[in-house]
Design an enzyme around this catalytic site. Structure first.
Site, PDB file in Angstrom:
ATOM      1  N   GLY A  55      41.670  69.670   8.594  1.00 41.03           N
ATOM      2  CA  GLY A  55      40.023  69.951   9.306  1.00 41.03           C
ATOM      3  C   GLY A  55      39.185  70.422   8.284  1.00 41.03           C
ATOM      4  O   GLY A  55      39.385  71.238   7.263  1.00 41.03           O
ATOM      5  N   ARG A  78      43.372  63.387   8.212  1.00 42.94           N
ATOM      6  CA  ARG A  78      44.763  63.684   8.463  1.00 42.94           C
ATOM      7  C   ARG A  78      45.594  62.526   8.215  1.00 42.94           C
ATOM      8  O   ARG A  78      45.106  61.286   8.086  1.00 42.94           O
ATOM      9  CB  ARG A  78      44.999  64.214   9.889  1.00 42.94           C
ATOM     10  N   ASP A  98      47.976  75.125   5.675  1.00 38.52           N
ATOM     11  CA  ASP A  98      49.508  74.882   5.583  1.00 38.52           C
ATOM     12  C   ASP A  98      49.891  73.798   5.396  1.00 38.52           C
ATOM     13  O   ASP A  98      50.701  73.307   4.598  1.00 38.52           O
ATOM     14  CB  ASP A  98      50.083  75.678   6.745  1.00 38.52           C
ATOM     15  N   THR A 134      40.467  76.368   5.919  1.00 41.83           N
ATOM     16  CA  THR A 134      40.394  76.256   7.374  1.00 41.83           C
ATOM     17  C   THR A 134      40.009  77.418   7.974  1.00 41.83           C
ATOM     18  O   THR A 134      39.728  78.705   7.385  1.00 41.83           O
ATOM     19  CB  THR A 134      42.061  76.388   7.858  1.00 41.83           C
ATOM     20  N   ASP A 144      40.673  78.749  10.569  1.00 42.39           N
ATOM     21  CA  ASP A 144      41.683  79.215  11.561  1.00 42.39           C
ATOM     22  C   ASP A 144      42.107  80.575  10.980  1.00 42.39           C
ATOM     23  O   ASP A 144      42.633  81.324  11.674  1.00 42.39           O
ATOM     24  CB  ASP A 144      42.784  78.478  11.908  1.00 42.39           C
ATOM     25  N   ASP A 159      44.661  81.153   9.459  1.00 48.42           N
ATOM     26  CA  ASP A 159      46.027  80.976   9.940  1.00 48.42           C
ATOM     27  C   ASP A 159      46.906  80.830   8.716  1.00 48.42           C
ATOM     28  O   ASP A 159      47.897  80.354   8.732  1.00 48.42           O
ATOM     29  CB  ASP A 159      46.346  80.198  11.033  1.00 48.42           C
ATOM     30  N   ARG A 205      43.365  76.673  16.734  1.00 41.49           N
ATOM     31  CA  ARG A 205      44.713  75.830  16.815  1.00 41.49           C
ATOM     32  C   ARG A 205      45.617  76.828  17.537  1.00 41.49           C
ATOM     33  O   ARG A 205      45.288  77.328  18.725  1.00 41.49           O
ATOM     34  CB  ARG A 205      45.240  75.513  15.601  1.00 41.49           C
TER      35      ARG A 205
HETATM   36  P1  ADP Z   1      46.009  71.855   7.866  1.00 41.43           P
HETATM   37  O1  ADP Z   1      46.054  71.359   6.246  1.00 41.43           O
HETATM   38  O2  ADP Z   1      44.335  72.328   7.745  1.00 41.43           O
HETATM   39  O3  ADP Z   1      47.021  72.646   8.052  1.00 41.43           O
HETATM   40  P2  ADP Z   1      47.228  69.699   8.810  1.00 41.43           P
HETATM   41  O4  ADP Z   1      48.277  70.202   9.501  1.00 41.43           O
HETATM   42  O5  ADP Z   1      46.741  68.464   9.904  1.00 41.43           O
HETATM   43  O6  ADP Z   1      45.973  70.428   8.351  1.00 41.43           O
HETATM   44  O7  ADP Z   1      47.656  68.831   7.492  1.00 41.43           O
HETATM   45  C1  ADP Z   1      47.004  68.042   6.861  1.00 41.43           C
HETATM   46  C2  ADP Z   1      47.630  66.847   6.049  1.00 41.43           C
HETATM   47  O8  ADP Z   1      48.796  67.490   5.313  1.00 41.43           O
HETATM   48  C3  ADP Z   1      48.300  66.077   7.028  1.00 41.43           C
HETATM   49  O9  ADP Z   1      47.695  65.089   7.727  1.00 41.43           O
HETATM   50  C4  ADP Z   1      49.514  65.647   6.016  1.00 41.43           C
HETATM   51  O10 ADP Z   1      48.804  64.493   5.150  1.00 41.43           O
HETATM   52  C5  ADP Z   1      49.766  66.497   5.151  1.00 41.43           C
HETATM   53  N1  ADP Z   1      50.836  67.136   5.571  1.00 41.43           N
HETATM   54  C6  ADP Z   1      51.043  68.142   6.699  1.00 41.43           C
HETATM   55  N2  ADP Z   1      52.310  68.379   6.960  1.00 41.43           N
HETATM   56  C7  ADP Z   1      52.811  67.955   5.700  1.00 41.43           C
HETATM   57  C8  ADP Z   1      54.460  68.044   5.329  1.00 41.43           C
HETATM   58  N3  ADP Z   1      55.316  68.588   5.940  1.00 41.43           N
HETATM   59  N4  ADP Z   1      54.762  67.388   4.404  1.00 41.43           N
HETATM   60  C9  ADP Z   1      53.708  66.680   3.483  1.00 41.43           C
HETATM   61  N5  ADP Z   1      52.346  66.521   3.944  1.00 41.43           N
HETATM   62  C10 ADP Z   1      52.276  67.211   4.963  1.00 41.43           C
HETATM   63  O1  F6P Z   2      42.262  73.625  11.957  1.00 40.57           O
HETATM   64  C1  F6P Z   2      40.947  73.735  12.181  1.00 40.57           C
HETATM   65  C2  F6P Z   2      40.747  73.115  13.531  1.00 40.57           C
HETATM   66  O2  F6P Z   2      39.289  73.223  13.916  1.00 40.57           O
HETATM   67  C3  F6P Z   2      41.416  73.924  14.784  1.00 40.57           C
HETATM   68  O3  F6P Z   2      40.846  75.145  14.916  1.00 40.57           O
HETATM   69  C4  F6P Z   2      41.540  72.947  15.876  1.00 40.57           C
HETATM   70  O4  F6P Z   2      42.710  72.931  16.644  1.00 40.57           O
HETATM   71  C5  F6P Z   2      41.518  71.531  15.178  1.00 40.57           C
HETATM   72  O5  F6P Z   2      41.070  71.752  13.676  1.00 40.57           O
HETATM   73  C6  F6P Z   2      40.625  70.475  15.895  1.00 40.57           C
HETATM   74  O6  F6P Z   2      41.031  69.335  15.007  1.00 40.57           O
HETATM   75  P1  F6P Z   2      40.289  67.977  15.149  1.00 40.57           P
HETATM   76  O7  F6P Z   2      39.252  67.953  14.287  1.00 40.57           O
HETATM   77  O8  F6P Z   2      41.360  66.813  14.686  1.00 40.57           O
HETATM   78  O9  F6P Z   2      40.010  67.764  16.863  1.00 40.57           O
END
Ligand code: ADP
Ligand code: F6P
Length: 324
Positions: free
Chosen positions: A15, A76, A107, A129, A131, A133, A175
């Protein structure tokens, strides 16, 4: 030094968050100031896999520090969990001469960075982020702007809620984390703060609280509900039926992710961006930058991902006392 990094890349992932542009600007300008070449990768890991890679110069990051979103775009990329895809991404980095990579995200993005580090690309994560978190840091890029945006919106809902003597349930993002709810709950003087980390689904307690506060002469009743709990509209109907108090739900949604970053987000993101480049220059890899105990620090990604973060119980107790 023969093996010193000469070219680095930067991408934003997951995000978007206000302040990401300040971080990109800092990475680009610090790298150039230290004699490195820098490449911007568009649309996160998705853009990396599609080789959406461009050279970046000092002027390419002009006029962006004050802008929300991310000029590199974000995405993503679910397939990035696959080892063969990670290998392909590392090969693309090597093909473009990218020896070090700054990944700005949460994360999930760190896990992608960790995978690339295993494939020989030096990676540094920055906490991007809204969040908050990420366990290894007390600050994440975008959180400050998001809570200020949400706080202003909640003040507006409160005006109309008081005028109509209503109960308002306001759902904020986060989230699975309740930090936005907690901070806004206290800053907006909410009567109830519902956060996923400790919500017991005892709606009767909320109903009792509304009735008690009405007897105390309160004209509104603000409930901040974290999206990790959700269901604000159905909750509003049940609460209205149980209390007889007109109740409305407002879901703030993505407006919380936009807007010009606050001074704090610009400042921290700028320092963190520079810090990441300096770590790469020192030959570091598989690290994430955080702000902890009053200082910018870096941690091993694996250790950072294994850390736990608690909701400050004392703050919740304070919110209960102050909303009487
Ligand atoms: P954030 O980075 O904000 O936590 P996401 O959880 O959507 O957001 O993760 C962002 C991107 O990071 C994912 O779309 C994917 O490309 C990559 N990613 C997430 N989890 C993994 C993982 N376990 N291993 C490798 N890449 C990952
Ligand atoms: O991680 C940031 C965040 O805005 C969260 O607070 C929320 O759950 C999520 O992303 C929303 O994701 P999307 O933009 O895919 O709807």
């Amino acid at each position: 030094m023969a093996d010193q990094i000469k070219t680095i890349g930067v991408l934003t992932s997951g995000g978007d968050a206000p302040g990401m542009n300040a971080a990109i600007r800092a990475v680009v300008r610090t790298a150039i100031a230290r004699g490195l070449k820098v490449k911007g990768i568009e649309r996160g890991y998705m853009g990396l896999l599609h080789e959406e890679i461009k050279d970046m110069q000092t002027r390419d990051v002009s006029d962006i520090i004050q802008r929300g979103g991310t000029v590199l775009g974000t995405a993503r990329c679910p397939e990035f969990v696959k080892p063969e895809i990670q290998q392909k991404a590392a090969d693309i980095c090597k093909k473009h001469g990218i020896q070090g990579l700054v990944v700005i995200g949460g994360d999930g993005s760190y896990r992608g960075a960790q995978a690339l580090a295993r494939q020989g690309i030096n990676t540094i994560g920055l906490p991007g982020t809204i969040d908050l978190d990420i366990s290894c840091t007390d600050y994440t890029i975008g959180f400050d702007t998001a809570i200020n945006t949400a706080m202003e919106a909640i003040d507006k809902v409160r005006d109309t809620s008081s005028s109509h003597e209503r109960c308002s349930i306001i759902e904020v993002m986060g989230r699975n984390a309740g930090y936005i709810a907690l901070w806004c709950g206290i800053a907006n003087g909410a009567e109830d703060i519902l956060i996923p980390e400790n919500y017991d689904y005892d709606e009767q307690a909320i109903v009792n609280n509304i009735i008690e506060k009405r007897k105390m002469g309160k004209k509104h009743h603000i409930i901040i509900n974290a999206e990790g709990i959700g269901h604000s509209n159905s909750m509003a109907k049940r609460i209205e039926a149980a209390t007889g108090v007109e109740t409305r739900a407002t879901i703030l949604g993505h407006m919380q992710r936009g807007g010009s970053p606050t001074c704090k987000d610009r400042y921290y993101a700028s320092v963190m961006g520079a810090y990441a480049v300096d770590l790469l220059i020192q030959g570091k890899t598989k690290r994430v930058v955080g702000y902890k105990n009053g200082a910018f620090q870096d941690f091993d990604i694996e250790e950072a991902l294994a850390m736990k973060k608690d909701i400050p119980e004392y703050s919740l107790e304070v919110s209960r006392v102050l909303s009487r």
